[in-house]
Design a protein around this motif. Structure first.
Motif, short mmCIF file in Angstrom:
data_model
loop_
_atom_site.label_atom_id
_atom_site.label_comp_id
_atom_site.label_asym_id
_atom_site.label_seq_id
_atom_site.Cartn_x
_atom_site.Cartn_y
_atom_site.Cartn_z
N GLN A 72 4.49 -9.02 -18.64
CA GLN A 72 5.57 -9.71 -17.92
C GLN A 72 6.61 -8.72 -17.40
OE1 GLN A 72 6.91 -13.34 -19.75
NE2 GLN A 72 4.84 -14.17 -19.61
N ASN A 73 6.11 -7.68 -16.75
CA ASN A 73 6.98 -6.72 -16.09
C ASN A 73 6.73 -6.82 -14.59
OD1 ASN A 73 8.01 -4.31 -14.88
ND2 ASN A 73 8.06 -3.35 -16.89
N PHE A 74 7.69 -7.35 -13.84
CA PHE A 74 7.45 -7.62 -12.43
C PHE A 74 7.42 -6.34 -11.61
CE2 PHE A 74 6.52 -10.77 -9.54
CZ PHE A 74 7.26 -10.70 -8.37
N GLY A 75 8.18 -5.34 -12.02
CA GLY A 75 8.17 -4.06 -11.31
C GLY A 75 6.79 -3.42 -11.38
N VAL A 76 6.21 -3.40 -12.56
CA VAL A 76 4.87 -2.83 -12.72
C VAL A 76 3.86 -3.69 -11.95
CG1 VAL A 76 3.04 -2.33 -14.38
CG2 VAL A 76 5.41 -1.77 -14.93
N ALA A 77 4.07 -4.99 -11.92
CA ALA A 77 3.16 -5.87 -11.18
C ALA A 77 3.19 -5.53 -9.69
CB ALA A 77 3.55 -7.33 -11.40
N ILE A 78 4.38 -5.27 -9.16
CA ILE A 78 4.49 -4.91 -7.74
C ILE A 78 3.79 -3.58 -7.49
CG2 ILE A 78 6.11 -4.19 -5.94
CD1 ILE A 78 8.08 -6.25 -7.06
N ILE A 79 3.99 -2.63 -8.39
CA ILE A 79 3.36 -1.31 -8.23
C ILE A 79 1.84 -1.45 -8.20
CG2 ILE A 79 2.94 0.91 -9.40
CD1 ILE A 79 5.89 0.70 -10.40
N LEU A 80 1.29 -2.17 -9.15
CA LEU A 80 -0.17 -2.32 -9.21
C LEU A 80 -0.68 -3.12 -8.02
CD1 LEU A 80 -0.69 -2.96 -13.04
CD2 LEU A 80 -1.14 -0.88 -11.75
N PHE A 81 0.06 -4.11 -7.59
CA PHE A 81 -0.33 -4.89 -6.43
C PHE A 81 -0.36 -4.02 -5.19
CE2 PHE A 81 -1.02 -8.83 -4.30
CZ PHE A 81 -0.39 -8.73 -3.07
N THR A 82 0.62 -3.15 -5.06
CA THR A 82 0.69 -2.24 -3.92
C THR A 82 -0.54 -1.33 -3.90
OG1 THR A 82 3.08 -2.22 -4.13
CG2 THR A 82 2.09 -0.50 -2.77
N ILE A 83 -0.88 -0.79 -5.04
CA ILE A 83 -2.05 0.09 -5.13
C ILE A 83 -3.30 -0.68 -4.73
CG2 ILE A 83 -3.52 1.39 -6.72
CD1 ILE A 83 -0.91 2.15 -8.22
N LEU A 84 -3.38 -1.92 -5.15
CA LEU A 84 -4.51 -2.77 -4.79
C LEU A 84 -4.59 -2.95 -3.28
CD1 LEU A 84 -6.74 -4.71 -5.90
CD2 LEU A 84 -5.04 -6.51 -5.88
N ILE A 85 -3.46 -3.21 -2.66
CA ILE A 85 -3.41 -3.39 -1.21
C ILE A 85 -3.85 -2.11 -0.50
CG2 ILE A 85 -1.86 -3.73 0.77
CD1 ILE A 85 -2.40 -6.31 -0.62
N THR A 114 -0.47 1.08 10.04
CA THR A 114 0.92 0.67 9.83
C THR A 114 1.16 -0.74 10.37
OG1 THR A 114 1.50 2.99 10.18
CG2 THR A 114 3.31 1.41 10.10
N LEU A 115 0.63 -0.99 11.56
CA LEU A 115 0.83 -2.30 12.17
C LEU A 115 0.15 -3.40 11.37
CD1 LEU A 115 0.44 -1.41 15.94
CD2 LEU A 115 2.53 -2.10 14.78
N ILE A 116 -1.04 -3.10 10.87
CA ILE A 116 -1.78 -4.09 10.08
C ILE A 116 -0.98 -4.42 8.83
CG2 ILE A 116 -3.84 -4.47 8.65
CD1 ILE A 116 -4.70 -4.65 11.41
N GLN A 117 -0.25 -3.43 8.35
CA GLN A 117 0.49 -3.64 7.11
C GLN A 117 1.69 -4.57 7.29
OE1 GLN A 117 1.04 -0.99 3.84
NE2 GLN A 117 0.14 0.68 5.03
N PHE A 118 2.15 -4.75 8.55
CA PHE A 118 3.34 -5.57 8.73
C PHE A 118 3.18 -6.99 8.20
CE2 PHE A 118 7.06 -3.68 10.17
CZ PHE A 118 6.77 -2.58 10.96
N PRO A 119 2.11 -7.71 8.57
CA PRO A 119 1.98 -9.04 7.96
C PRO A 119 1.84 -8.98 6.45
CG PRO A 119 0.05 -8.51 9.30
CD PRO A 119 1.05 -7.45 9.54
N ILE A 120 1.24 -7.91 5.95
CA ILE A 120 1.13 -7.77 4.49
C ILE A 120 2.52 -7.58 3.90
CG2 ILE A 120 0.29 -6.30 2.62
CD1 ILE A 120 -2.14 -5.70 4.36
N ILE A 121 3.33 -6.76 4.56
CA ILE A 121 4.68 -6.51 4.07
C ILE A 121 5.49 -7.80 4.09
CG2 ILE A 121 6.87 -5.37 4.60
CD1 ILE A 121 5.22 -3.02 5.67
N ILE A 122 5.41 -8.54 5.20
CA ILE A 122 6.15 -9.79 5.30
C ILE A 122 5.67 -10.77 4.23
CG2 ILE A 122 6.58 -11.82 6.74
CD1 ILE A 122 6.51 -9.95 9.16
N GLY A 123 4.35 -10.85 4.08
CA GLY A 123 3.78 -11.76 3.07
C GLY A 123 4.20 -11.35 1.67
N LEU A 124 4.15 -10.07 1.40
CA LEU A 124 4.52 -9.60 0.06
C LEU A 124 5.99 -9.86 -0.19
CD1 LEU A 124 3.72 -8.10 -2.52
CD2 LEU A 124 4.47 -6.00 -1.43
#
Lengths: 354, 274
Positions: free
Chosen positions: B23-36, B99-109
């Motif tokens: 239940q650490n949201f910061g670590v969850a974001i980090i791992l999610f980013t790596i997954l992306i 980079t452009l493809i990542q924009f919808p991912i960034i907005i979604g995230l």
């Protein structure tokens, strides 16, 4: 070349602005459903930038606070009426004391760094204010800070309740805390299986608390032992109300339950027709609930639905009862308030002047 | 549709990881980013291919001839350059595509993070509706713990120190630096200095404006998103490093630039004159 650079710069700037807009507000939301309370012949409604005082008899506006609304201030916590003053907090960390006759401001308290989601509790000489920064503040009735309870690890949305000797504060961190009102020291705490959004019902030494995990707990306030726990079908948002030993509550799947307060056994359940996001309220002949799908549902104590009225908009929270009226607050509807008599006949509506 | 395809899955994946890591949201974001980043790796690889093609093109005889022939006619030069790009199958936009493809991912995230860190009753209700029934126990998880190190992940990040009256936007600064580093280190070592070379110009623009754009976003938006930016940039640099494509020379001041394009032609002409 310079022209092209300017184009690219403009594209990036527009992109930054659009991205910020598409992504929503900068950090956190600023809206919720209206908070409502009743005192005597007046309904108090906290909605967006204004607190309204409305006559229960005919729905006419008595006053609004502040007289000139500020766009930065948002009120959604129900007003607490305490004799000679009204206490209400906003989403911008300010707690207000308001004159109930005139709507004029008496004082403010601004030391809390969080939002006031739930209502305060006022005793004879103290005000207890739960804040979303996870702290419970104790103030004098003139707004002077006395102590701060900081043991909770998550936001406090529930109004505190008291039996005269202790303050009971339910928290979003899945705990119920018992606090000494004079010193702010924790006396005990009990961990439950989920967050508690609404103030527990306190009756004769027992706390009845509903969790978002869909469990209703009965807790002995003397020894903080769980007397019983009863699972409901879905997530529970509001606390139960009690009539003659029977508890009544609704859940997010749209069920209304009657539960035996002695052992937690279910007596009956009935479909409300939509998610119940709040508590019911008692009338002499039954219990009234509101649903997110816009229904006002009146259920007899025997579990038979007496009547249902549909309103355009979404209904949350607890309907107010007073002066033989049932008043419901509406979100995203044509009206802000609608009042019915106990037979379901519409008596008046309230729409704020633009 | 956006909610169903992007936001819902993002929220549930985030919450799944959140639960998994205590239940650490910061670590969850980090791992999610790596997954992306791992999922979008094919795009990164495609970008590198395009970059390599561009590098080879810089030394192509025909390319150099075009640079010399149309050095005074920018429009014609651009047309001929685009023809050559077509011939070799290179798309100048491919360097921007990841980079452009990542924009919808960034907005979604970002939307997923803000919804997950619900701070009002209405928001919490909304979050509960996103959580897949039977897959995760929403009631026991929420509300999420938004604290990570000194930050509240739902608010813009600021580090408050006792002797300063304002907070320091540490993450925003790190975002600017890592975005700049990633852009610079992943840029080809030889870059045309021809003012008419559009791809080089675009690349240079990106190196300047992108860090500031990302820094501005990190400064104004929730810290959770800034954390995503930092991890994404750092992981991007690591990816390039593992592929042996980092160009550290790009970080050095350009005292003795390697000649290319029209400068190379000038060098040839000068040699002929001798």
């Amino acid at each position: 070349m310079k022209y092209r650079k300017s184009i690219y710069m403009a594209i990036f700037l527009i992109g930054a602005v659009l991205f910020s807009s598409c992504s929503g507000s900068g950090s956190i939301g600023n809206s919720s459903w209206p908070g409502m309370s009743v005192n005597g012949d007046t309904v108090y409604l906290s909605n967006s930038t204004v607190v309204y005082a409305i006559r229960m008899a005919d729905g006419n506006l008595t006053w609004k606070f502040p007289a000139e609304a500020k766009t930065t201030t948002h009120f959604y916590a129900p007003v607490y009426s305490s004799g000679d003053q009204l206490i209400v907090g906003d989403y911008l960390n300010t707690l207000y004391s308001i004159n109930p006759q005139t709507g004029a401001q008496n004082w403010t308290f601004t030391e809390a760094t969080g939002r006031y989601i739930g209502s305060v509790l006022v005793t004879e000489d103290q005000i207890f204010a739960p804040v979303s920064n996870s702290n419970l503040y104790a103030l004098s009735t003139s707004g002077q800070k006395q102590w701060v309870f900081e043991d909770s690890t998550q936001a406090l949305w529930a109004q505190p309740v008291s039996d005269g000797s202790l303050i009971y504060q339910a928290s979003m961190d899945h705990h119920v805390y018992a606090v000494n009102p004079r010193t702010g020291e924790q006396v005990w705490n009990l961990e439950l299986d989920g967050a508690v959004v609404y103030a527990p019902l306190l009756d004769d030494g027992t706390l009845y608390a509903t969790t978002l995990s869909g469990t209703l707990y009965a807790i002995n306030t003397k020894d903080h032992q769980i007397l019983w726990q009863s699972a409901i079908d879905s997530d529970g948002w509001g606390s139960p109300v009690m009539n003659e030993g029977t508890l009544y509550l609704g859940d997010l799947s749209g069920q209304i339950y009657a539960i035996n307060s002695v052992d937690g056994s279910q007596l009956w359940k009935v479909e409300a027709g939509g998610p119940v996001v709040g508590c019911g309220n008692l009338t002499p002949n039954g219990v009234v609930f509101v649903t997110e799908t816009g229904d006002v549902v009146f259920v007899g104590f025997d579990g038979i639905k007496k009547w249902t009225r549909s309103i355009e908009g979404k209904l949350y929270g607890r309907p107010a009862i007073g002066d033989d009226r049932i008043v419901v607050s509406i979100m995203n509807g044509e009206n802000l308030l609608v009042a019915y008599d106990f037979s379901g006949n519409e008596v008046w509506t309230f729409v704020p002047a633009k | 549709m956006w909610d169903t395809i992007i936001i819902g899955p993002f929220i549930n994946i985030l919450l799944f990881i959140y639960n998994l890591v205590g239940q650490n949201f910061g670590v969850a974001i980090i791992l999610f980013t790596i997954l992306i980043r791992l999922i979008t790796y094919p795009l990164t690889a495609q970008q590198l291919k395009g970059t390599k093609k561009m590098q080879e093109l810089q030394n192509d005889k025909r390319w150099l001839e075009i640079q010399a022939k149309y050095k005074n006619d920018r429009e014609k030069l651009s047309q001929e350059q685009m023809k050559m790009y077509k011939d070799i199958g290179y798309n100048p936009m491919s360097s921007c595509l990841p980079t452009l493809i990542q924009f919808p991912i960034i907005i979604g995230l970002y939307q997923a993070i803000i919804r997950a860190l619900a701070s009002t009753p209405l928001e919490l209700l909304g979050l509960m509706r996103f959580i897949y029934d039977g897959v995760q126990d929403a009631g026991s998880m929420i509300p999420l713990n938004s604290s990570f190190l000194w930050m509240d992940l739902g608010l813009p990040e600021r580090l408050h120190v006792p002797f300063l009256s304002f907070g320091i936007p540490v993450l925003a600064i790190v975002v600017v630096i890592t975005t700049y580093l990633q852009s610079k280190l992943s840029q080809p070592a030889t870059t045309s200095s021809n003012p008419g070379d559009q791809s080089a110009m675009m690349g240079n623009m990106m190196n300047i404006y992108m860090p500031f754009l990302m820094g501005y976003l990190a400064y104004t938006l929730a810290a959770g998103l800034s954390l995503y930016f930092v991890i994404s940039n750092v992981f991007g640099i690591l990816q390039y490093g593992l592929m042996g494509k980092l160009n550290w020379k790009n970080l050095l001041p350009k005292g003795n630039p390697k000649v290319s394009g029209s400068n190379q032609q000038k060098a040839i002409d000068t040699k002929k004159l001798r």
